[in-house]
Design a protein around this motif. Structure first.
Motif, PDB file in Angstrom:
ATOM      1  N   GLU A 193      17.041  -3.496  13.650  1.00 59.20           N
ATOM      2  CA  GLU A 193      18.112  -4.487  13.460  1.00 59.20           C
ATOM      3  C   GLU A 193      19.179  -4.347  14.549  1.00 59.20           C
ATOM      4  N   ASP A 194      19.587  -3.104  14.826  1.00 57.97           N
ATOM      5  CA  ASP A 194      20.599  -2.885  15.866  1.00 57.97           C
ATOM      6  C   ASP A 194      20.064  -3.278  17.244  1.00 57.97           C
ATOM      7  N   SER A 199      20.167  -7.075  17.553  1.00 56.33           N
ATOM      8  CA  SER A 199      21.554  -7.507  17.676  1.00 56.33           C
ATOM      9  C   SER A 199      22.083  -7.269  19.091  1.00 56.33           C
ATOM     10  N   LYS A 221      20.605  -9.828  21.537  1.00 56.61           N
ATOM     11  CA  LYS A 221      21.318 -11.102  21.436  1.00 56.61           C
ATOM     12  C   LYS A 221      22.655 -11.039  22.175  1.00 56.61           C
ATOM     13  N   SER A 222      23.311  -9.908  22.054  1.00 58.74           N
ATOM     14  CA  SER A 222      24.587  -9.741  22.741  1.00 58.74           C
ATOM     15  C   SER A 222      24.399  -9.805  24.249  1.00 58.74           C
TER      16      SER A 222
END
Length: 479
Positions: free
Chosen positions: A26-27, A30, A33-34
């Protein structure tokens, strides 16, 4: 996240941390995407770079960073929650296999670390009897202190004759030759206290008065004054003239004499010398006695602390994980940017310094825990403030300047750590001292100061002998 902890039999442990895909996926997504929002690549509008390209370009480093952080957080959280006391920091196990971080394969990553564990041990030697010097402040010592203060605060008045020991006599003197003042001879002026005069010279002075002239050997004016100092302070010769030939016989006229009038022990003098709380001679004597006693007790405490330190180090048995600690030193040796050391260098440094230093740290930590010693922020600021006064003795600092210096020291991590360590050690010893069995020996101040000098000289000789032995060893290894 899976954590396996194995306690070995040699004060070490093995801990294996496995980071599962569900721990980092999950991290990872994320963070990708950043990156996608921030990256600006040619041919794509900002924020529109395909994820596949972002994964290809940055995925491996992002994955490595995230997994590593997950590992570190889990490792230290486990050690904290399980109250595992470690020496140094965990280091990668020798059988740790290299890891290849692969994006998109949902792999598990296992990390193995070796730990050095704080040994379980009992303090030995605390119940022994310890010698303690209890310095006694005599009335004579206090009299000397009072007399010194009165001299410093005294005044001088002119006298003409009947000179006394504390009188300061001034001379105009001229070099002689064959019983007469020498033409173009040396002329000089000097002053000397009667109590410091050589006996023969003093006898002539005491029989004279201001305006009289006496003849004398200039090298026999003041007691224990070397020829070099006579030329510098009595003849007033500079360095270029110091070696010139001068006849020792001089004729000198007494041109002035002053007598020290000691300050009266009135309230004004006493409050100036000691502060507003001291207004009588009795209070001044008590102040001096208390101040001297505090200083001498601090010296006695220092000797006692050294004896306690040596006894605890000698008698307390601690099973140290030596092999692990040497590996740890080798693994962390370049953190300060110093030149790398070989395994042999590490071995020598460990045996010469590190092991005993760590043993004392473990002993200290046990004592600190036993007496629940803590150091508050306010105590550190007080210590830093005391150091400001030491750095700038006698200087009157206004509050603004003082606060600026204090803030500067408080922002200096090294200064804060040093102050913290000093306060902690002092409080630890004070707490420990209460429980020690002290064999007190009353001793005069003079005898105690002589004892301190002897001990300091003995320690200096030991240090020099140890250094010489170490130097001989290093020379032997080079050969």
């Amino acid at each position: 996240m899976n954590i396996d902890f194995t306690n070995n039999d040699d004060q070490t442990a093995l801990i294996e941390v496995t980071v599962e895909p569900q721990d980092y996926k999950e991290d990872f997504e994320s963070e990708i995407k950043s990156y996608q929002k921030k990256v600006n690549l040619k041919g794509f509008r900002k924020g529109k770079t395909p994820k596949s390209m972002i994964r290809k370009m940055y995925g491996s480093s992002v994955l490595t960073e995230i997994v590593t952080k997950k590992l570190q957080d889990a490792l230290f959280e486990y050690l904290d929650s399980e109250k595992v006391d470690v020496l140094g920091q965990p280091i990668p196990s020798e059988d740790q296999e290299p890891l290849d971080f692969k994006v998109g394969e949902d792999l598990s990553y296992s990390f193995k670390f070796d730990l050095g564990l704080v040994p379980d041990f009992e303090l030995a030697g605390i119940d022994d009897s310890y010698h303690y010097y209890d310095a006694v402040i005599s009335d004579e010592v206090i009299d000397q202190q009072i007399d010194t203060l009165r001299r410093r605060g005294g005044t001088r008045e002119s006298v003409e004759s009947d000179f006394e020991e504390d009188d300061l006599i001034s001379f105009n003197a001229r070099e002689m030759e064959a019983g007469e003042v020498k033409d173009n001879g040396l002329e000089t002026t000097f002053e000397v206290m009667v109590s410091m005069m050589e006996d023969e010279f003093k006898e002539k002075v005491l029989a004279a008065k201001v305006g009289d002239a006496i003849e004398f050997d200039i090298f026999k004016v003041e007691k224990d004054m070397s020829d070099e100092k006579v030329r510098k302070y009595l003849m007033n010769l500079d360095e270029e003239e110091a070696d010139q030939e001068v006849n020792p016989e001089f004729r000198g006229e007494i041109v002035d004499a002053t007598r020290l009038i000691k300050a009266d022990l009135d309230e004004e003098f006493l409050t100036t010398a000691f502060g507003e709380e001291v207004k009588t001679e009795e209070e001044a004597r008590e102040f001096i006695k208390k101040d001297l006693k505090q200083y001498l007790d601090e010296q006695a405490d220092s000797l006692l602390f050294q004896e306690v330190h040596d006894k605890l180090m000698e008698e307390t048995e601690i099973d140290m994980p030596d092999a692990f600690l040497k590996r740890w030193m080798l693994h962390n040796q370049n953190e300060d940017g110093s030149e790398p050391m070989t395994a042999e260098d590490i071995e020598q440094r460990y045996d010469d310094q590190f092991r005993e230093s760590l043993r004392w740290q473990l002993i200290s930590d046990k004592i600190l825990k036993k007496y629940e010693v803590t150091v508050e922020k306010e105590e550190i600021l007080e210590e830093l403030g005391r150091r400001i006064q030491q750095y700038m003795p006698g200087q009157q600092l206004n509050q603004e300047v003082y606060n600026q210096i204090l803030q500067s020291l408080a922002n200096d991590e090294k200064q804060v750590q040093d102050a913290h360590g000093q306060i902690r050690t002092t409080k630890m010893f004070k707490a420990l001292k209460v429980d020690l069995n002290l064999d007190k020996e009353e001793i005069s101040q003079d005898d105690f100061e002589a004892k301190l000098k002897d001990i300091a000289e003995a320690r200096q000789r030991e240090a020099e002998a140890s250094q010489a032995s170490q130097d001989d060893l290093e020379i032997g290894e080079e050969e």
